[in-house]
Design a protein around this motif. Sequence first.
Motif, PDB file in Angstrom:
ATOM      1  N   MET A 220     109.647  41.749  83.565  1.00 33.81           N
ATOM      2  CA  MET A 220     108.276  41.370  83.896  1.00 33.81           C
ATOM      3  C   MET A 220     107.415  41.307  82.638  1.00 33.81           C
ATOM      4  N   ALA A 221     107.492  42.351  81.798  1.00 34.25           N
ATOM      5  CA  ALA A 221     106.710  42.366  80.564  1.00 34.25           C
ATOM      6  C   ALA A 221     107.109  41.215  79.650  1.00 34.25           C
ATOM      7  N   LEU A 222     108.414  40.944  79.572  1.00 37.79           N
ATOM      8  CA  LEU A 222     108.922  39.844  78.750  1.00 37.79           C
ATOM      9  C   LEU A 222     108.337  38.515  79.200  1.00 37.79           C
ATOM     10  N   PHE A 223     108.372  38.260  80.512  1.00 40.53           N
ATOM     11  CA  PHE A 223     107.906  36.984  81.044  1.00 40.53           C
ATOM     12  C   PHE A 223     106.378  36.873  81.000  1.00 40.53           C
ATOM     13  N   CYS A 224     105.685  38.005  80.892  1.00 41.81           N
ATOM     14  CA  CYS A 224     104.236  37.965  80.683  1.00 41.81           C
ATOM     15  C   CYS A 224     103.895  37.662  79.228  1.00 41.81           C
ATOM     16  N   MET A 225     104.696  38.194  78.307  1.00 42.30           N
ATOM     17  CA  MET A 225     104.359  38.101  76.892  1.00 42.30           C
ATOM     18  C   MET A 225     104.842  36.806  76.249  1.00 42.30           C
ATOM     19  N   VAL A 226     105.810  36.126  76.853  1.00 42.16           N
ATOM     20  CA  VAL A 226     106.220  34.822  76.319  1.00 42.16           C
ATOM     21  C   VAL A 226     105.073  33.814  76.407  1.00 42.16           C
ATOM     22  N   PRO A 227     104.414  33.660  77.578  1.00 41.62           N
ATOM     23  CA  PRO A 227     103.252  32.766  77.618  1.00 41.62           C
ATOM     24  C   PRO A 227     102.130  33.201  76.676  1.00 41.62           C
ATOM     25  N   GLU A 228     101.925  34.512  76.558  1.00 43.09           N
ATOM     26  CA  GLU A 228     100.896  35.010  75.639  1.00 43.09           C
ATOM     27  C   GLU A 228     101.216  34.575  74.208  1.00 43.09           C
ATOM     28  N   GLY A 229     102.472  34.764  73.803  1.00 40.51           N
ATOM     29  CA  GLY A 229     102.873  34.353  72.464  1.00 40.51           C
ATOM     30  C   GLY A 229     102.762  32.855  72.262  1.00 40.51           C
ATOM     31  N   ALA A 230     103.051  32.090  73.317  1.00 41.38           N
ATOM     32  CA  ALA A 230     102.961  30.624  73.223  1.00 41.38           C
ATOM     33  C   ALA A 230     101.530  30.177  72.945  1.00 41.38           C
ATOM     34  N   VAL A 231     100.561  30.782  73.641  1.00 36.59           N
ATOM     35  CA  VAL A 231      99.159  30.406  73.428  1.00 36.59           C
ATOM     36  C   VAL A 231      98.695  30.838  72.041  1.00 36.59           C
ATOM     37  N   LEU A 232      99.029  32.060  71.659  1.00 34.29           N
ATOM     38  CA  LEU A 232      98.563  32.587  70.383  1.00 34.29           C
ATOM     39  C   LEU A 232      99.161  31.825  69.202  1.00 34.29           C
ATOM     40  N   ASP A 233     100.436  31.456  69.285  1.00 36.84           N
ATOM     41  CA  ASP A 233     101.114  30.828  68.149  1.00 36.84           C
ATOM     42  C   ASP A 233     100.976  29.314  68.129  1.00 36.84           C
ATOM     43  N   TRP A 234     100.896  28.685  69.309  1.00 41.63           N
ATOM     44  CA  TRP A 234     100.970  27.225  69.360  1.00 41.63           C
ATOM     45  C   TRP A 234      99.770  26.561  70.012  1.00 41.63           C
TER      46      TRP A 234
END
Length: 397
Positions: A220-234
Motif C-alpha cells: 500500500m505504501a509503495l503504491f501510494c509513493m510511486v504516484p507521489e514520486g512521479a509528480v515530484l520528479d516529472w
Amino acid sequence: MDSNVSAAPRVRSSFITRSRVAVSLLFLMNGFVVGCWAPKIPDFAERLGLTKFELGLMILVFGFGSLVMMPIAGAQIAKHGSRVVVRVLAVCLLPTLLALTLAPNVITGAISLFLFGGFIGAMDVAMNANAVAVEKSMRRAIMSSCHAFWSLGGLIGSGLGGLVISKLGILGHAELATVLAAIFLAAAWPMVLADPPHPDTKKEKTKLPMVPLPWLLGVMALFCMVPEGAVLDWGALYLRQEMGASVALSGLGFAAFSAAMATMRFAGDLVRDRLGGVKTLRICTLFAIAGMLLASLAPDAEIAILGFALCGIGISNMVPIAFSAAGNIPGLKPGIGISVVTTLGYSGMLVAPSIIGFVAEHVGFAAVFMALPVLLLVVLAFSRLAHYADGVSGGGH
C-alpha cells in the motif's frame, strides 16, 4: 504521563504534549537536513567531476544506504525502543552534511552519501515508530501532522539553501545547517517519549516477519509513493514539454502539489480522529485518483496544476495512515512493522522515477499519469487494513 507508553491513559490526552512536540521536532530536523542537501547537489557534482549519469549512480548510493539501514533500524527499535535508536541516529546524522561538503574525491563522496542516506532512512523508521508510540500514549492521531513537519522542514531547508550558499558559501551553509539541526535535536532530546521493549523482545533474533499483513501494508505504501514520486520528479517536465507551460508556470505544479500535501497533513489527524483510518484512506485515495486523471487529461497547464493539487490532497495522508497501521499490527513490534512498510514504500520512490522516465520517453507523461491510478485502485482494495491505525487514535466514529 508522557514518559512511558505503558502508562498510557484510557482517554485521550490534551492536544499538545511534550512527547508530541519532541517527535514533531525530530520530523522537522530530518526533513530540514534532506532539504539542505538539495541545493548542494550541483556543487557536489561539479566538485567531484560527475557527469549526469554518474550523479544518478551517486543518488542511487543514497537510496541503497537507506534500504540497507532501514531494516537494521527496525531490529534495533525492537530491542532497545525507538527513543534510544532515534537519538543515536539523529546524532549520527548531524555531521553528514559537513562530510558531503568536504569529501575530496568520488570514493569519499560515495561513502558519505551512503551514510547520509542510511542515517536519513533509519532515522525515518525510528521517528515513525516513536510517533506511533506517542499516538498510543495520547489515544489521538498525530502521524499526519508529523509528516507535515517533515514537509515543512524540507521546504525550509531547500528554500533557504540557495540564499545561504550565496551569502556564506558551500561550507558556511553546511555549518549553519548543522548548527540549526543540532538545535532542533537539542530541543527535542529531553522530551522524546520512552517506549522500552518487552524483555522477551531482546531474545528474539533479527528476522523478517513471516505474517503477510506488514507486507500488504508495505505494498500500500509503495503504491501510494510511486504516484507521489512521479509528480515530484516529472510533473514540471510534463507541464513544460507536453502542456507548453512556461518555466515559471511549470514550477507551480510541484508547488501546488507540495502546498496541498503539507496543508492536508496538518489537518489529517483531526480528519482521521473524526472519520477513522479506513474512511479517511478511501476518501484520500479517491481524491488522488481524480487528481491524477485530471492532470493526465487536462487541456491546458492550469487544469493540470489543479489536478496535481487534488492529487496532493489525496496522497498527503495515505502514507501516514499506512505507517500508523504498520506500527499497530497485533503480535509484531512497531519497529519491525514500520521498517518493512518504510523500506517498501521508499523503494518505490527510488526505483519508480527511472522506470517512469524510460516509459514516458516512448509513450509520453500523460499516458503514464493516466496509468498510475491503477496502483491507487489496489490501495483502495486494501483500504480495510487501515483499521489497524484506529487502534491508537480512537477514530472510526
